[in-house]
Motif scaffolding. Sequence first.
Motif, PDB file in Angstrom:
ATOM      1  N   GLY A  18       0.658  -1.358   0.035  1.00  0.00           N
ATOM      2  CA  GLY A  18       0.060  -0.043  -0.194  1.00  0.00           C
ATOM      3  C   GLY A  18       0.761   1.223  -0.036  1.00  0.00           C
ATOM      4  O   GLY A  18       2.070   1.160  -0.403  1.00  0.00           O
ATOM      5  N   ILE A  19       0.211   2.430   0.626  1.00  0.00           N
ATOM      6  CA  ILE A  19       0.731   3.591   0.317  1.00  0.00           C
ATOM      7  C   ILE A  19       1.625   3.975   1.664  1.00  0.00           C
ATOM      8  O   ILE A  19       2.396   5.091   1.912  1.00  0.00           O
ATOM      9  CB  ILE A  19      -0.044   4.772   0.162  1.00  0.00           C
ATOM     10  CG1 ILE A  19      -1.028   5.020   1.272  1.00  0.00           C
ATOM     11  CG2 ILE A  19      -0.612   4.650  -1.267  1.00  0.00           C
ATOM     12  CD1 ILE A  19      -1.862   6.161   1.118  1.00  0.00           C
ATOM     13  N   GLU A  22       5.232   5.176   1.456  1.00  0.00           N
ATOM     14  CA  GLU A  22       5.492   6.394   0.653  1.00  0.00           C
ATOM     15  C   GLU A  22       5.038   7.636   1.688  1.00  0.00           C
ATOM     16  O   GLU A  22       5.853   8.566   1.692  1.00  0.00           O
ATOM     17  CB  GLU A  22       4.534   6.373  -0.359  1.00  0.00           C
ATOM     18  CG  GLU A  22       4.622   7.789  -1.247  1.00  0.00           C
ATOM     19  CD  GLU A  22       3.682   7.687  -2.411  1.00  0.00           C
ATOM     20  OE1 GLU A  22       3.495   8.840  -2.948  1.00  0.00           O
ATOM     21  OE2 GLU A  22       3.199   6.883  -2.745  1.00  0.00           O
ATOM     22  N   ILE A  23       4.083   7.507   2.396  1.00  0.00           N
ATOM     23  CA  ILE A  23       3.880   8.687   3.356  1.00  0.00           C
ATOM     24  C   ILE A  23       4.469   8.643   4.374  1.00  0.00           C
ATOM     25  O   ILE A  23       4.816   9.858   4.919  1.00  0.00           O
ATOM     26  CB  ILE A  23       2.171   8.388   3.558  1.00  0.00           C
ATOM     27  CG1 ILE A  23       1.943   7.251   4.691  1.00  0.00           C
ATOM     28  CG2 ILE A  23       1.279   8.390   2.638  1.00  0.00           C
ATOM     29  CD1 ILE A  23       0.479   6.917   5.027  1.00  0.00           C
ATOM     30  N   TYR A  55      10.710   5.776  -5.131  1.00  0.00           N
ATOM     31  CA  TYR A  55       9.908   7.147  -5.102  1.00  0.00           C
ATOM     32  C   TYR A  55      10.900   8.343  -5.354  1.00  0.00           C
ATOM     33  O   TYR A  55      10.242   9.430  -5.371  1.00  0.00           O
ATOM     34  CB  TYR A  55       9.173   7.361  -3.734  1.00  0.00           C
ATOM     35  CG  TYR A  55       7.994   6.214  -3.444  1.00  0.00           C
ATOM     36  CD1 TYR A  55       6.873   6.192  -4.321  1.00  0.00           C
ATOM     37  CD2 TYR A  55       7.991   5.372  -2.576  1.00  0.00           C
ATOM     38  CE1 TYR A  55       5.983   5.310  -4.049  1.00  0.00           C
ATOM     39  CE2 TYR A  55       7.104   4.419  -2.073  1.00  0.00           C
ATOM     40  CZ  TYR A  55       5.989   4.517  -2.858  1.00  0.00           C
ATOM     41  OH  TYR A  55       4.914   3.510  -2.814  1.00  0.00           O
ATOM     42  N   PHE A  89       3.001  -3.828  -5.718  1.00  0.00           N
ATOM     43  CA  PHE A  89       2.112  -2.682  -5.284  1.00  0.00           C
ATOM     44  C   PHE A  89       0.718  -2.975  -5.865  1.00  0.00           C
ATOM     45  O   PHE A  89       0.449  -3.471  -6.866  1.00  0.00           O
ATOM     46  CB  PHE A  89       2.633  -1.307  -5.904  1.00  0.00           C
ATOM     47  CG  PHE A  89       3.739  -0.781  -5.215  1.00  0.00           C
ATOM     48  CD1 PHE A  89       3.843  -0.186  -4.004  1.00  0.00           C
ATOM     49  CD2 PHE A  89       5.128  -0.729  -6.180  1.00  0.00           C
ATOM     50  CE1 PHE A  89       4.980   0.230  -3.337  1.00  0.00           C
ATOM     51  CE2 PHE A  89       6.254  -0.111  -5.460  1.00  0.00           C
ATOM     52  CZ  PHE A  89       6.103   0.498  -4.228  1.00  0.00           C
ATOM     53  N   THR A 301      -5.083   1.444   3.109  1.00  0.00           N
ATOM     54  CA  THR A 301      -3.784   1.262   2.277  1.00  0.00           C
ATOM     55  C   THR A 301      -3.777   1.977   0.883  1.00  0.00           C
ATOM     56  O   THR A 301      -2.744   2.158   0.341  1.00  0.00           O
ATOM     57  CB  THR A 301      -3.760  -0.197   2.168  1.00  0.00           C
ATOM     58  OG1 THR A 301      -5.006  -0.638   1.647  1.00  0.00           O
ATOM     59  CG2 THR A 301      -3.625  -0.910   3.604  1.00  0.00           C
ATOM     60  N   ALA A 306      -1.317   3.041  -4.960  1.00  0.00           N
ATOM     61  CA  ALA A 306       0.153   2.514  -4.294  1.00  0.00           C
ATOM     62  C   ALA A 306       1.004   2.343  -5.449  1.00  0.00           C
ATOM     63  O   ALA A 306       0.962   1.908  -6.413  1.00  0.00           O
ATOM     64  CB  ALA A 306      -0.102   1.302  -3.561  1.00  0.00           C
ATOM     65  N   LYS A 308       2.706   4.545  -7.146  1.00  0.00           N
ATOM     66  CA  LYS A 308       2.646   5.587  -8.177  1.00  0.00           C
ATOM     67  C   LYS A 308       3.259   6.977  -7.680  1.00  0.00           C
ATOM     68  O   LYS A 308       3.422   7.807  -8.632  1.00  0.00           O
ATOM     69  CB  LYS A 308       1.123   6.011  -8.655  1.00  0.00           C
ATOM     70  CG  LYS A 308       0.271   4.794  -9.329  1.00  0.00           C
ATOM     71  CD  LYS A 308      -1.012   5.124  -9.750  1.00  0.00           C
ATOM     72  CE  LYS A 308      -1.655   3.887 -10.077  1.00  0.00           C
ATOM     73  NZ  LYS A 308      -3.047   4.037 -10.670  1.00  0.00           N
ATOM     74  N   ALA A 311       0.636   9.636  -3.430  1.00  0.00           N
ATOM     75  CA  ALA A 311       0.053   9.772  -1.947  1.00  0.00           C
ATOM     76  C   ALA A 311       0.137  10.953  -1.480  1.00  0.00           C
ATOM     77  O   ALA A 311       1.152  11.355  -1.398  1.00  0.00           O
ATOM     78  CB  ALA A 311       0.340   8.250  -1.395  1.00  0.00           C
ATOM     79  N   TYR A 313       0.634  12.676   1.764  1.00  0.00           N
ATOM     80  CA  TYR A 313       0.981  12.272   3.271  1.00  0.00           C
ATOM     81  C   TYR A 313       0.728  13.254   4.231  1.00  0.00           C
ATOM     82  O   TYR A 313       1.038  13.158   5.692  1.00  0.00           O
ATOM     83  CB  TYR A 313       2.583  12.375   3.173  1.00  0.00           C
ATOM     84  CG  TYR A 313       3.352  13.436   3.048  1.00  0.00           C
ATOM     85  CD1 TYR A 313       3.916  14.035   3.958  1.00  0.00           C
ATOM     86  CD2 TYR A 313       3.450  13.954   1.564  1.00  0.00           C
ATOM     87  CE1 TYR A 313       4.515  15.426   3.638  1.00  0.00           C
ATOM     88  CE2 TYR A 313       4.008  15.094   1.201  1.00  0.00           C
ATOM     89  CZ  TYR A 313       4.748  15.922   2.464  1.00  0.00           C
ATOM     90  OH  TYR A 313       5.378  17.018   2.004  1.00  0.00           O
TER      91      TYR A 313
END
Length: 353
Positions: A18-19, A22-23, A55, A89, A301, A306, A308, A311, A313
């Motif tokens: 999930g994201i 990233e966050i 990322y 992802f 999630t 996800a 990409k 997301a 944050y």
Amino acid sequence: MSKSDKIIVGISIGDLNGIGSEIVLKTFQDTRMLEFCTPVIFASVKLMSFFKKEYELDISFFGIDSLDKIAHKKVNVLNVWKETVDVNFGAEEKRIGEYAVKSLEATVKALKEGQIDVLVTAPINKSNVQSETFNFPGHTDYLAKELKGESMMLMVSNSLRVGLLTDHVAVKDVSATITRELIEKKINTIHKTLIQDFGIPKPKIAVLGINPHNGDNGVIGKEDDEILIPTLTNLRNNGKLVYGPYAADSFFGSSNYKNFDVIIASYHDQGLIPFKTLAFGTGVNFTAGLDKIRTSPDHGTAFDVAGKGVADYESFKQAVYTAIDIFHKRNEYQEISTNPLQVNKRKPFSKKK
């Protein structure tokens, strides 16, 4: 709290597909965050390096194998595992759920042992974390088992707080779950929370009805008249500023919510739909009522975005801020409660001659 007076924020990494990663990394890519807290990500250096490259983020890690090696002014990554994990992802995978549980269990253990000060959880997938040893509808239920106190889901934003009498309960079971004992327990929990964690000495609490239009005097349902109203009356007679029940369909649209410090909804969607409509992306999920502090972002999630790199944050960052703020508020409250004379001592005032 750590000797450096920097709050140590333990972060469970959540679902790796999930994201969450990233966050988390986007939040701490801003080095200003390290001025007032020390993050510890419970995952692996190898994995977080993969996400950093994926990322294209400008962030450095300090890898540690034990929590006594935490470095302040750095983004610490505790190696909960060292093997390579293949990330896919957007996919719901049982093996990925197992890593989410490993991270969460290690973080909670550190929280219980005082090795970190607060817990911020990245989103998990409630389906792929289920097993014989981990059988909980979500974070809140797991934390209620592991930590001391009476847990309650409280959604928080700058202008709105929404608590729930029932959280991850099927709609068909809501009315049977809501008892006088449950209502009293939840409202007592939120009353204490608002005082010690948010610094509100006399909190005003609004409660939404169980049935549409509060049951219309028993025409739609009797739970409001027979369970909710007598319980709220008893709470008011015991000195709590509890109001309601209010019909949920018009309460938020009329902006009546602005007159209260918290709104208690009877069930999940009754409270979270208006909250996320008004505060989505900046809201925070706080597990109130426990002896330790845990927050999370107000979303899941987000498998659809996800991987990409798009997301948002902001909610996770707010979850970090909220955890830190509550930590300070709770410490202040405990200090005042333990030694009020010492805390309130002031130097005598004297005019200059």
